[in-house]
Every structure is written in structure tokens, then in C-alpha cells.
Motif scaffolding. Structure first.
Motif, short mmCIF file in Angstrom:
data_model
loop_
_atom_site.label_atom_id
_atom_site.label_comp_id
_atom_site.label_asym_id
_atom_site.label_seq_id
_atom_site.Cartn_x
_atom_site.Cartn_y
_atom_site.Cartn_z
N SER A 34 7.72 19.87 -3.52
CA SER A 34 8.59 18.70 -2.74
C SER A 34 7.71 17.57 -2.97
N LEU A 35 8.36 16.57 -3.02
CA LEU A 35 8.11 15.08 -3.33
C LEU A 35 7.18 14.41 -2.50
N LEU A 36 6.31 13.87 -2.90
CA LEU A 36 5.17 13.12 -2.04
C LEU A 36 5.41 11.72 -2.20
N LEU A 37 4.85 10.88 -0.82
CA LEU A 37 5.08 9.34 -1.24
C LEU A 37 3.95 9.02 -2.25
N SER A 38 4.21 7.76 -2.85
CA SER A 38 3.23 7.14 -3.53
C SER A 38 2.59 6.09 -2.67
N THR A 39 1.38 5.52 -3.24
CA THR A 39 0.59 4.53 -2.23
C THR A 39 1.30 3.11 -2.41
N ASP A 40 2.31 2.97 -3.38
CA ASP A 40 2.99 1.46 -3.57
C ASP A 40 4.06 1.65 -2.55
N ILE A 41 3.95 0.68 -1.50
CA ILE A 41 4.94 0.68 -0.54
C ILE A 41 6.36 0.47 -1.09
N ASP A 42 6.69 -0.57 -1.93
CA ASP A 42 7.79 -0.90 -2.70
C ASP A 42 8.39 0.30 -3.36
N SER A 43 7.69 0.94 -3.91
CA SER A 43 8.38 1.91 -4.76
C SER A 43 8.82 3.09 -3.81
N ASN A 44 8.19 3.48 -2.70
CA ASN A 44 8.47 4.27 -1.72
C ASN A 44 9.69 3.51 -1.00
N LEU A 45 9.76 2.37 -0.58
CA LEU A 45 11.11 1.82 -0.06
C LEU A 45 12.00 1.99 -0.87
N ASN A 46 11.99 1.81 -2.16
CA ASN A 46 13.14 1.83 -3.17
C ASN A 46 13.51 3.05 -3.00
N TYR A 47 12.78 4.05 -3.32
CA TYR A 47 13.04 5.67 -3.27
C TYR A 47 13.76 6.04 -2.09
N SER A 130 2.62 12.34 7.67
CA SER A 130 3.39 13.07 6.70
C SER A 130 3.31 12.36 5.52
N GLN A 131 3.26 13.05 4.40
CA GLN A 131 3.31 12.59 3.08
C GLN A 131 4.58 13.01 2.40
N LYS A 132 5.15 13.96 2.84
CA LYS A 132 6.47 14.65 2.14
C LYS A 132 7.79 13.76 2.35
N ILE A 133 8.24 13.42 1.28
CA ILE A 133 9.60 12.76 1.46
C ILE A 133 10.71 13.34 2.25
#
Lengths: 537, 365
Positions: A34-47, A130-133
Motif C-alpha cells: 500500500s502506498l505511503l506519503l512522501s515528505t514533499d507536500i507538493d508531490s503529495n498534493l499532486n498525487y 496516518s501515512q497510508k494514502i
């Protein structure tokens, strides 16, 4: 179409982005991947934005932390499922204006921002990390508010759910004169709270699962530990686990997916919208399944005799209840057999009628052009049409329908000589009788009436009794989660007869139903029979 | 084991009672009265006493070979080939009873209620419902019977009490006018019916508590004897010895009921009793045949035999007699002796003696 298949941006720690039911199903099968968040907020937001592309009700709000403008924050929530005032006041205002600069000599930095915000910033009573997308996505969709913090691969999930819902009202399907009036609503949490209010005991367990590959509907399995037979709970859960379906919109889906005998017209699972009925069932050692989005709760196991029982039976005095239950048994039999008995007698066994009655019947039927079977069958169908119209019609025209129906069935048909008056009496009596019994039982009876009428028309009374024999044999072969459907009469369970066709007073019903409450049979102390205390000498 | 279901002791008692009473109530009172006149009730009591040895032998044999039906333990007593022969005879006997029963069932409905409908229609209906029940197993039959038997008994009690105004206890007098021989002769017909308890041997292995078999048989006979004696007394007090000339005295009893010109014509009640009781009895024997054949052929599953056996039963039930009188005559004059002397008492007794002499069976000592 090409754009739809084009791969969206991908964050570093994310392998691929796919949405849609099929891929999500794959994810659930491989939780380790299962996918996890990255530390970069922009890529998380984009995702996340890619996942929620075209979901206009999901709101992304990006802003900066007041005391350290380097730290970017983002709020994600579903509009309409959250409390907007709380988001503005308790999250936005707190984080942009009120968060303290220094705590215990420590300043907010990128490194400790998450902890800082959780401990000092948010004025929310339920916050989890939580860390899981996958978990974040489902949290957003179920109405929770997600806070992403720049430089952290952990999201804060705030529970400030609130949405429009129907107020708790009187039960529409099972009304009572004496007893609680409230009924379940569409919100699962409200429903479980109603149960909890009735049974304030930590042994009332409410286990949650999600069903529906697309709809992700919340399902709660409720039971009372220590009373219920644990095998029953396991069996219910294992039947639920087998379900793979796109969506569950009502508990009716589950009923058909988990019932014992797939081809039986009899329901072996009870459904109700009354919290008191569910609570009583739980106390007897049964299991309830609550489904989010519907006020109808399933309880199991269910035996046939419950068809003639209502919650009120247990609130009203027992003598009255017993008489009424016998009346309901009569109604049950009448609503099943009355038209076919009428057909059998008129077409085969006139000798059964006393002579004066026979003569008046013959006079009535003189002008009628059809055989009695056709006549009764047509009238039954006419009545079914009216009943169906009564349910479907828009409320304002209700009056019109009932007047027309009464005229057609009652007056005009007889006066025109299409049907005999006796047929009208039989059909209306049958209809009234079918309303006295529990609804899900009465629809089965309604259905079975027609084959019985055909049997009675072809073989007379013999056909009728043979038909009933088939029904009894069929029911004797049914089981509801291991409990014989005709218990406690077939097989006879002596103790349970206390609450069957009659109901003994509460002080005498000191055992739970044998087949469900074996685990913990004693329901109340013995010798509860009330009597005035003896005068002291 | 072929049958997966188990029945409890109460269900077994209920099954035994229906199995015997269902048909006995219709034709046997007339047969008894024909010999014993107003002392028929004494014959009935005597029959209940005489049947006890039959029941004892049945249960004793079963208890020697726990978990086995007669078809299976025959082999242990007699060896392979003789066992096959006797087993086949037993199956034939069950088929014979069952097709007679089906014929009686259809005859009654045609004679009393629906003279224009062909006999075979009723036979097909009852065999079809029976086949449906057997597909679901012994448990379902037992449960169905637990619903039906109380209804049957209630109806009988109702009919007997509603006919009270027509009854006269003086019709029982003088007591013991008939000679002891006549009373004994009168008791043979009920004895043959009560002796059907020997079929109990086929379901003893499927009891939850096989050790209670004797108690079950004893209580069943006690209740059957009691019900039947009351029935005979009820009928004789209404009609006197002229019962002997009637075909179905219970039906006549029903027809005399007339209370305030409102409660009369109770025939449908008797018809319901007959259809429900007859159904259980026929299905029980049908089940025994299907199960026994599967054991005789050493099959692993009995359900595939349901249809073939049903067709055989249908054909035999039509061929077994030309008309009602012939079948009643056969039942009264041939059946009684044939049943008691061979399959109910004769063969089990010989088997028990052989088993004891050859020391076969588990707990012989």
C-alpha cells in the motif's frame, strides 16, 4: 480518452497511480504494497489531486503556518460532510493566528512542526495520524479532514464530521400503541448510539467492516458477548467476508447474499427499523447487522413464529398479548387460505355450507358470468394492484386512488354483476388479515396465496391441504443460521413454547430462547412472581 | 452412515404414533367391531398388550447391533446370501404396506369426497410430496410430523366431543358379551396395525439417544393404545355394534355432529386429518424403503433411489386391488395374519433366537 489513460504525476515513493475499483481491489489484496506519503507536500498534493480529479466536492486548501512561513500546510476535506465552522475556527484560525511561537523554549521548525501542531495547534478532540494514502483517501471520503504538513510523511486526520440527516422519527413500518416510538435513521453512528443507549454494557460489541468494492459502505455487526453463541458471530462474519460486490445500498442486499436457503420465498433473516426490537434480539443472543445509509437493520437467526410477534407483545400485559397472538395466527392462516378455501367450497364441496347460506350464495352467483376461481383470482389481482398503487403513488393523489378503489372493488363490481358480494368479502377479509402480521412474513404469504388458489381450483380441499403440506415440509427443512425455522414447534422445544403462540408474563420467562441463548440461558432470577410482602408481625 | 440427520426421542415417539394411528383410525374400528361387537374396546386394550412383545423383540434386536438397521444386521446374523434374501423380503414387505397405504389414502378421498376425480391423481400428489420430503431427510419428516400430529389429535378430540349428544354409554353394555375368542379375534386387526411398530427398527440408529429406544417404543404403544381405545369407545357409544357394517366409522361419526345447526358438516376436518396423517405415514414407509434399498444395495447415498421407488409405489398402488371392497377385504382377512405371522413377529423372533444362539451382536452378554 487519451488524457484519461495518461499517467498523472507521480511522487517519489509512489510506484504508480491508478484509480477505479479494479485497482483498489488489487491494493486491498496486497496491503504490504500500500502506498505511503512522501515528505514533499507538493508531490503529495499532486498525487491526491490526481486521485480526486473531477471530484468537485473535495476541497484542497493550502496555507502557511503563521509563526513560520516556510512551513506550508494543506487541508483536504469533502464539502458537505464536515463542519465548516469548525474547520475555519479550530483549524485555520488556530494555525494561522493563535499557535504559540515558542513552547518550552523550542521554536517551530520544519522538523518538529507536525508534533507541534498536533499538540499545541489543533483544537479538535479526535485527531489521529496516518501515512497510508489509502487510509487518507477513505478518511476524506467518509467526512474527515486531513491536514498535510510540509516536510512530513504523516498526515493528521481530524474527525469533525457533520452532515445533514433526517431527524429520528416514529417507526413507519412497525407502529405500536405502547412502547418506544423511535426508529433508526440512515446514519450508522446514530443507529449504533441508539443501541448503546439501550444496552449500556461494554459487552455490547459493535464491530465495523467495509463492504462494497466501489461504495465502501460501513457495516456494523452487533452482538452481546457472553450471551451470543460465538460460533454464530463467526458464521455471520464469515458469510459477510465472502461478499464481493460493487455497492451495498441497503441491508436487503446483504439479506439475499447471506441467507441460508437461496431459493426459498420465506425470509430467514428478520429486518426492522425499531431499536427496541434489535436490542431485544441482541439480549436473546442474536446478532444484528447495521448498514450505513439505511434505517433497516437485519437480525438473525429468525424463526417463522416471529411473523406473528411484535415488539409491543412484550410491553403489553401477557394475557392480552396471548389472545392477540392467537388472533394473529388466525389471520396468518386466513390470509393464506381464505380465498382458496372459498374456491374449494364453492366449486367442489357445497355440502359443507349450511343450506340457507348455500341458497343465498347460489342466488348471488346466479348473475356472475365467471367460474369462482376466475372471479376470486381477478379480485385478488385487483387488490394487489391497489395495494401496489397505494405504495407507489405520489402522496397528493392518495385520496383519489382510495375512493376509486373502494368504488371499483366494493360497489361497482358487485352491482355490475361481475363478482359476487361474497367474493368481495372474502378478498377484503384476506387483505385485512394480511396486514396484522409482520410485513416480511406477509409478503411471502401474499405470494403463496396464488399457487394455493390454483391447487384449490383443481383439486378442491385436497389440493389446499396438500399445498399447505408442501409449505410445512419446506419450512421444516429451512434453517436460519443453524436454527430450525419452525422451532419451537417443529422440533418442539418445551421451554421456548412460553414465548410462541402465547406469551407468559415476564416473571415466568426466565430462560432465553434455547437455540439462540444456550450459551447463557438464564435471563432473569427465578421466583420473580410479584406478590405483596407479608405484613410484619 | 446414510442418514446424516438425528431425531430426538420425542420426535421418534411422535413419528411412531402417527405411523400407526394415521390409518388405523379409519378402517380398523369396523374390523374390530365385526368380531367383538360392543366389546371392541377390550380387543383394543388386548392388542396394545399383545404388541408389547413385538416391540420388545424389535428393540432387543436393534440393541444387539447398535447403529445398524435390520437390513444391515441381517448379514451379521445370517451371513451374506441368506441376509440378502430376507432383506429383499423385508423391502418387499415395506413396499407392500406402502402401496396398500397409498391405495387406502386415495380410496378414502375418492369415495368420501371427490368421486369424479381419478384415483391416480391423489396417488401422484402424495408420492410427489413424499419424494420432496425424503430428499430433505428424516429430520424434516420428523419436524413436519411434530406440527401435524398435535393438529390430528386435536381434531379427533374435537370430533369426539362434539358428537357427545349422540353418544350413549349404555351401548357398551353388556360388557364381555362376546367370548374371549371373539375378543381375541377382534384384537388381531389392531394388533397388525400396532405391530407396524416393528418398522421402528429402521430409525433406531438415527436416534439421538439409541439407548432410549425401548422407552420410546413403550410410550408410543401406550399412547397409541390409549388413543385407539378412546376412539373405539367413542364410535361404539355412538353407533353400537352396527359399526361393523360401516366402511369408515369415523367419517360417519363426523357426519352426525349437529350443534345448533351451526356446527355441522365437519367432514373437511376428517379429510385434513387423513391427508396429513396419511402423508406422514406414507412418507415414513417410503423413506424406509428408499433407505433400506440403499443399504441393501450398499449405496453411499439414498436420495437417487427416491424417484424410482416412487414410480414403483405408484404402479403397485394402482395394481394392488381392483376396487375399494377388494382392498378392505384383503386388509381385514389376509393382511392381518400375513403381517403378524411373518414380518412383524415371526421373522424377528427367529432372528433374535438365531442371534442369541450364535452369539452375534455387540452387547450379547
Amino acid at each position: 480518452m487519451a488524457a484519461f489513460f495518461k499517467k498523472p504525476l507521480r511522487p517519489r515513493r509512489v510506484n504508480s497511480i491508478k484509480n477505479g475499483p479494479y485497482q483498489e481491489k488489487k491494493q486491498t489484496h496486497h496491503p504490504s504494497q500500500s502506498l505511503l506519503l512522501s515528505t514533499d507536500i507538493d508531490s503529495n498534493l499532486n498525487y491526491l489531486k490526481a486521485i480526486f480529479q473531477d471530484c468537485s466536492d473535495v476541497i484542497f486548501r493550502e496555507f502557511l503556518l503563521a509563526q513560520n512561513e516556510q512551513i506550508k500546510l494543506a487541508l483536504i476535506y469533502t464539502d458537505g460532510l464536515t463542519d465548516k465552522t469548525q474547520i475555519s475556527e479550530q483549524i485555520m484560525r488556530a494555525l494561522t493566528l493563535e499557535i504559540p511561537m515558542v513552547v518550552h523554549g523550542e521554536e517551530i521548525t520544519r522538523a518538529n512542526a507536525l508534533h507541534f501542531i498536533k499538540m499545541k495547534g489543533l483544537c479538535i478532540n479526535q485527531v489521529r495520524e496516518s501515512q497510508k494514502i489509502e487510509e487518507i483517501v477513505s478518511a476524506i471520503l467518509s467526512g474527515e479532514t486531513v491536514l498535510l504538513v510540509d516536510g512530513h510523511s504523516t498526515a493528521l486526520i481530524n474527525d469533525i464530521r457533520s452532515w445533514e440527516m433526517r431527524a429520528i422519527e416514529d417507526s413507519k413500518t412497525e407502529t405500536v400503541v405502547r412502547g418506544p416510538r423511535e426508529s433508526f435513521v440512515e446514519t450508522l453512528r446514530t443507529n449504533t448510539s441508539m443501541l448503546r443507549r439501550k444496552i449500556k454494557n461494554p459487552n455490547l460489541k459493535i464491530e465495523m467492516t467495509k463492504l462494497g468494492e466501489v461504495s465502501k459502505t460501513d457495516i456494523a455487526v452487533a452482538y452481546i458477548k457472553g450471551i451470543v453463541n460465538q460460533d454464530l458471530v463467526t458464521e455471520v462474519k464469515s458469510r459477510l467476508e465472502k461478499i464481493k460486490i460493487d455497492g451495498i445500498l441497503d441491508s436487503g442486499y446483504l439479506e439475499e447474499l447471506i441467507k441460508d436457503n437461496a431459493y426459498s420465498p420465506f425470509s430467514t433473516i428478520s429486518h426492522t427499523d425499531r431499536p427496541d426490537r434489535v436490542a431485544a434480539n441482541l439480549l436473546e443472543g442474536r446478532v444484528a447487522i447495521l448498514v450505513d445509509g439505511t434505517p433497516v437493520v437485519l437480525t438473525m437467526p429468525y424463526i417463522f413464529l416471529e411473523t406473528i410477534q411484535t415488539p409491543e407483545d412484550y410491553y403489553e400485559q401477557s394475557f392480552f398479548t396471548s389472545v392477540i397472538r392467537i388472533l394473529r395466527i388466525g389471520s396468518l392462516i386466513a390470509s393464506l387460505t381464505l380465498p382458496s378455501l372459498y374456491i374449494a367450497i364453492i366449486s367442489f364441496h357445497h355440502e359443507m355450507l349450511p343450506t340457507p347460506l348455500l341458497l343465498s350464495m347460489a342466488a348471488q352467483r346466479e348473475a356472475v358470468p365467471f367460474p369462482v376461481f376466475v372471479e376470486a383470482f381477478l379480485m385478488e389481482i385487483a387488490f394487489e394492484i391497489i395495494r401496489e398503487a397505494g405504495i407507489r403513488l405520489p402522496r397528493p393523489v392518495g385520496q383519489a386512488v382510495s375512493i376509486v378503489a373502494a368504488l371499483i372493488i366494493g360497489e361497482a363490481a358487485v352491482q355490475a354483476g361481475l363478482v359476487a358480494a361474497a367474493t368481495v368479502i372474502v378478498v377484503s377479509l384476506t387483505a385485512m388479515a394480511s396486514f396484522t402480521i409482520y410485513y416480511s412474513g406477509s409478503i411471502t404469504i401474499r405470494l403463496l396465496r396464488f399457487p394455493l388458489m390454483i391447487l384449490a381450483a383443481s383439486l378442491g380441499l385436497f389440493g389446499l391441504i396438500s399445498g399447505i403440506t408442501i409449505f410445512v415440509v419446506h419450512m421444516a427443512g429451512l434453517r436460519s443460521f443453524g436454527v430450525p425455522y419452525l422451532a419451537p414447534v417443529g422440533p418442539i422445544i418445551t421451554g421456548d413454547l412460553k414465548d410462541s403462540v402465547v406469551r407468559v408474563p415476564w416473571w415466568a420467562m426466565n430462560k432465553r430462547p434455547y437455540l439462540m441463548g444456550q450459551n447463557n440461558p438464564q435471563r432473569e432470577a427465578s421466583r420473580l412472581k410479584p406478590q405483596p410482602s407479608r405484613p410484619k408481625k | 452412515m446414510l442418514e446424516k440427520g438425528k431425531i430426538d426421542s420425542r420426535q421418534a415417539v411422535f413419528l411412531n404414533i402417527t405411523m400407526i394411528i394415521a390409518t388405523a383410525l379409519l378402517v380398523v374400528p369396523a374390523m374390530t367391531t365385526a368380531h367383538a361387537n360392543q366389546d371392541a374396546w377390550l380387543s383394543s386394550v388386548l392388542a396394545a398388550l399383545l404388541v408389547l412383545p413385538i416391540a420388545w423383540i424389535t428393540v432387543k434386536l436393534s440393541s444387539l447391533f447398535p447403529g445398524k438397521t435390520i437390513i444391515e444386521y441381517l448379514e451379521e446374523i445370517l451371513g451374506r446370501w441368506p441376509a440378502k434374501v430376507i432383506g429383499f423380503l423385508y423391502l418387499f414387505w415395506f413396499v407392500h404396506i406402502c402401496s396398500l397405504m397409498i391405495r387406502e389414502y386415495g380410496d378414502f378421498i375418492v369415495t368420501a369426497f371427490m368421486p369424479e376425480t381419478p384415483l391416480i391423481v391423489f396417488h401422484i400428489v402424495v408420492v410427489t410430496i413424499g419424494a420432496y420430503t425424503i430428499k430433505q431427510g428424516l429430520e424434516v419428516l420428523a419436524r413436519t410430523n411434530q406440527i401435524f400430529l398435535p393438529l390430528i389429535l386435536f381434531s379427533l378430540v374435537m370430533i369426539m366431543s362434539l358428537a357427545t349428544p349422540e353418544k350413549d354409554l349404555n351401548r357398551l353394555l353388556p360388557v364381555l358379551e362376546a367370548s374371549c375368542v371373539d375378543i381375541f379375534k377382534g384384537s388381531l386387526a389392531p394388533l397388525a396395525w400396532f405391530g407396524e411398530i416393528s418398522t421402528f427398527t429402521m430409525i433406531i440408529p438415527f436416534l439421538k439417544k439409541p439407548t432410549e429406544a425401548w422407552r420410546i417404543a413403550f410410550i408410543s404403544i401406550l399412547l397409541v393404545g390409549f388413543i385407539f381405545t378412546l376412539l373405539v369407545i367413542g364410535i361404539v357409544t355412538t353407533f353400537g355394534p352396527s359399526v361393523a357394517a360401516m366402511t369408515y366409522p369415523v367419517l360417519n361419526e363426523t357426519r352426525v355432529i349437529n350443534i345448533a345447526k351451526v356446527i355441522e358438516r365437519m367432514d373437511p376436518v376428517i379429510m385434513s386429518v387423513w391427508v396429513m396423517g396419511g402423508f406422514v405415514k406414507i412418507t415414513f414407509f417410503y423413506y424406509v424403503i428408499v433407505l433400506g434399498s440403499a443399504q441393501w444395495l450398499k449405496l453411499s447415498e439414498y436420495r437417487p433411489l427416491t424417484m424410482p421407488v416412487g414410480i414403483i409405489l405408484l404402479a403397485l398402488s394402482m395394481a394392488i386391488a381392483d376396487n375399494l371392497l377388494e382392498s378392505i377385504h384383503f386388509l381385514a382377512n389376509v393382511w392381518v395374519f400375513y403381517a403378524i405371522s411373518t414380518f412383524e413377529l415371526g421373522i424377528p423372533l427367529v432372528l433374535l433366537i438365531i442371534a442369541v444362539i450364535r452369539g452375534r451382536g455387540g452387547n450379547n452378554n
